[in-house]
Scaffold this motif. Structure first.
Motif, PDB file in Angstrom:
ATOM      1  N   ASN A   1      -9.386  -1.399  -5.176  1.00 40.99           N
ATOM      2  CA  ASN A   1      -8.226  -1.570  -6.034  1.00 40.99           C
ATOM      3  C   ASN A   1      -8.166  -2.975  -6.631  1.00 40.99           C
ATOM      4  N   LYS A   2      -7.828  -3.020  -7.912  1.00 34.55           N
ATOM      5  CA  LYS A   2      -7.689  -4.291  -8.606  1.00 34.55           C
ATOM      6  C   LYS A   2      -6.325  -4.361  -9.286  1.00 34.55           C
ATOM      7  N   ILE A   3      -5.903  -5.575  -9.609  1.00 37.92           N
ATOM      8  CA  ILE A   3      -4.609  -5.778 -10.249  1.00 37.92           C
ATOM      9  C   ILE A   3      -4.502  -4.970 -11.531  1.00 37.92           C
TER      10      ILE A   3
ATOM     11  N   ASN B   1       6.245  -0.078 -13.689  1.00 38.30           N
ATOM     12  CA  ASN B   1       6.933   0.412 -12.490  1.00 38.30           C
ATOM     13  C   ASN B   1       6.668  -0.520 -11.313  1.00 38.30           C
ATOM     14  N   LEU B   2       7.005  -1.775 -11.514  1.00 37.01           N
ATOM     15  CA  LEU B   2       6.770  -2.775 -10.477  1.00 37.01           C
ATOM     16  C   LEU B   2       8.009  -2.956  -9.591  1.00 37.01           C
ATOM     17  N   PRO B   3       7.808  -3.258  -8.319  1.00 39.94           N
ATOM     18  CA  PRO B   3       8.959  -3.652  -7.498  1.00 39.94           C
ATOM     19  C   PRO B   3       9.459  -5.008  -7.986  1.00 39.94           C
ATOM     20  N   SER B   4      10.738  -5.103  -8.289  1.00 46.22           N
ATOM     21  CA  SER B   4      11.280  -6.382  -8.744  1.00 46.22           C
ATOM     22  C   SER B   4      11.267  -7.402  -7.607  1.00 46.22           C
ATOM     23  N   HIS B   5      11.639  -6.934  -6.402  1.00 48.99           N
ATOM     24  CA  HIS B   5      11.707  -7.822  -5.243  1.00 48.99           C
ATOM     25  C   HIS B   5      10.778  -7.298  -4.150  1.00 48.99           C
ATOM     26  N   LEU B   6       9.749  -8.061  -3.869  1.00 48.95           N
ATOM     27  CA  LEU B   6       8.778  -7.741  -2.824  1.00 48.95           C
ATOM     28  C   LEU B   6       9.001  -8.676  -1.648  1.00 48.95           C
ATOM     29  N   ALA B   7       9.134  -8.121  -0.453  1.00 48.86           N
ATOM     30  CA  ALA B   7       9.280  -8.915   0.762  1.00 48.86           C
ATOM     31  C   ALA B   7       8.114  -8.606   1.695  1.00 48.86           C
ATOM     32  N   ILE B   8       7.643  -9.622   2.405  1.00 51.28           N
ATOM     33  CA  ILE B   8       6.481  -9.442   3.283  1.00 51.28           C
ATOM     34  C   ILE B   8       6.746 -10.063   4.651  1.00 51.28           C
ATOM     35  N   ILE B   9       6.509  -9.266   5.695  1.00 54.63           N
ATOM     36  CA  ILE B   9       6.487  -9.783   7.068  1.00 54.63           C
ATOM     37  C   ILE B   9       5.032 -10.114   7.368  1.00 54.63           C
TER      38      ILE B   9
ATOM     39  N   PHE C   1      -5.407 -10.158   4.867  1.00 55.70           N
ATOM     40  CA  PHE C   1      -4.693  -9.453   3.790  1.00 55.70           C
ATOM     41  C   PHE C   1      -5.170  -9.995   2.450  1.00 55.70           C
ATOM     42  N   GLU C   2      -5.799  -9.115   1.651  1.00 54.97           N
ATOM     43  CA  GLU C   2      -6.413  -9.546   0.404  1.00 54.97           C
ATOM     44  C   GLU C   2      -5.790  -8.854  -0.809  1.00 54.97           C
ATOM     45  N   GLU C   3      -6.296  -9.223  -1.968  1.00 54.42           N
ATOM     46  CA  GLU C   3      -5.758  -8.688  -3.220  1.00 54.42           C
ATOM     47  C   GLU C   3      -5.723  -7.166  -3.232  1.00 54.42           C
ATOM     48  N   HIS C   4      -6.802  -6.524  -2.781  1.00 49.07           N
ATOM     49  CA  HIS C   4      -6.848  -5.061  -2.851  1.00 49.07           C
ATOM     50  C   HIS C   4      -5.835  -4.409  -1.914  1.00 49.07           C
ATOM     51  N   HIS C   5      -5.482  -5.097  -0.823  1.00 47.37           N
ATOM     52  CA  HIS C   5      -4.441  -4.577   0.063  1.00 47.37           C
ATOM     53  C   HIS C   5      -3.079  -4.631  -0.631  1.00 47.37           C
TER      54      HIS C   5
ATOM     55  N   ILE D   1       1.340  -1.715  -3.646  1.00 48.19           N
ATOM     56  CA  ILE D   1       2.161  -1.535  -4.843  1.00 48.19           C
ATOM     57  C   ILE D   1       1.885  -0.171  -5.482  1.00 48.19           C
ATOM     58  N   LYS D   2       0.648   0.256  -5.484  1.00 41.45           N
ATOM     59  CA  LYS D   2       0.325   1.583  -6.019  1.00 41.45           C
ATOM     60  C   LYS D   2       0.967   2.676  -5.169  1.00 41.45           C
ATOM     61  N   ASN D   3       0.987   2.464  -3.857  1.00 42.67           N
ATOM     62  CA  ASN D   3       1.660   3.414  -2.969  1.00 42.67           C
ATOM     63  C   ASN D   3       3.145   3.483  -3.306  1.00 42.67           C
ATOM     64  N   TYR D   4       3.743   2.336  -3.533  1.00 40.00           N
ATOM     65  CA  TYR D   4       5.159   2.257  -3.930  1.00 40.00           C
ATOM     66  C   TYR D   4       5.397   3.030  -5.231  1.00 40.00           C
ATOM     67  N   GLN D   5       4.485   2.884  -6.174  1.00 39.47           N
ATOM     68  CA  GLN D   5       4.651   3.512  -7.484  1.00 39.47           C
ATOM     69  C   GLN D   5       4.519   5.031  -7.423  1.00 39.47           C
TER      70      GLN D   5
END
Length: 246
Positions: free
Chosen positions: A2-4, A11-19, A219-223, A228-232
């Motif tokens: 997966n790439k950006i 259809n992007l999440p406006s607010h992304l939070a990460i633990i 945790f890398e770019e493709h993760h 985000i694709k899963n969210y979409q």
């Protein structure tokens, strides 16, 4: 992989939070001290922030240091505070280059003076930036946040500043640390743990939750793109039916 470029920008999440979980276990797997994991975790923070800017995320909140983390060994806490100071100094130029505004939530008065002052300095020097808002949750606990909000509202009721009858979600929101942030759309937790750990309990009421079995330093770019694709691909109904949404 997966790439950006694979992400739907409409259809992007406006607010992304990460633990950001798993630094210590990542280091232990490699036969190193926990602080080695934290040092490598800082590199992942840098790359994740840069990737979120490229994607177009408006708000990114990182669970950096919880109220419970003060109970960790003294040396580890001191290392985390040292990394915070050094990272803020190094990243100031990058923040301004990428138009990032630094924000914080939590009881920052509890931070060591050097870390506290550095944090305020970088926040001041980026406050005019209009791109992504990067929020660091420092000495943060959601229960403490909600308790603080309840106390503040109770004092206003006692002093006849507001009446109990008008207390609603909006009133509560304005008394939270996150009063200047929208609710969370997507919450990611690394390391394979499936819990929230006292993070933004009010703000994630309708967030999509994504748990990944990867330690934070890996945790890398493709993760990030996959999350985000899963969210979409999810249907966010907010209590309604699918038919009502269409």
């Amino acid at each position: 992989m997966n790439k950006i470029e694979d992400i739907d920008n409409h259809n992007l999440p406006s607010h992304l939070a990460i633990i950001m979980d798993g630094n210590g276990r990542w280091a232990k797997q490699k036969g190193r001290l926990r602080v080695f994991g934290h040092e490598n975790g800082v590199k992942t923070v840098r790359s994740t922030v840069e990737n979120c800017v490229k994607i177009g995320i408006e708000y990114l909140t990182l669970y950096t240091f919880s109220t419970e983390n003060w109970n960790r060994p003294k040396y580890e806490v001191e290392t985390l505070m040292r990394l915070l100071v050094s990272s803020l100094k190094k990243e100031l130029a990058t923040f301004n280059k990428n138009n990032i505004r630094l924000n914080t939530i939590g009881n920052i008065a509890a931070l060591p003076e050097k870390a506290h002052n550095e944090l305020l300095d970088v926040m001041e020097k980026t406050r005019e930036n209009t791109g992504m808002t990067l929020t660091l949750a420092l000495s943060y606990g959601s229960r403490e946040e909600i308790t603080s909000a309840v106390k503040a509202i109770a004092i206003k009721v006692k002093n006849n500043i507001i009446s109990p009858e008008i207390i609603d979600e909006t009133i509560i929101n304005t008394h939270l640390y996150t009063h200047n942030l929208p609710d969370v759309d997507l919450l990611i937790r690394t390391s394979g743990e499936h819990r929230i750990s006292n993070f933004l309990l009010w703000q994630i009421a309708y967030a999509e939750l994504y748990f990944i079995d990867v330690f934070w330093p890996d945790f890398e770019e493709h993760h990030l793109v996959e999350a985000i694709k899963n969210y979409q691909n999810r249907e966010r109904r907010f209590g309604k039916t699918s038919e009502q949404l269409t």
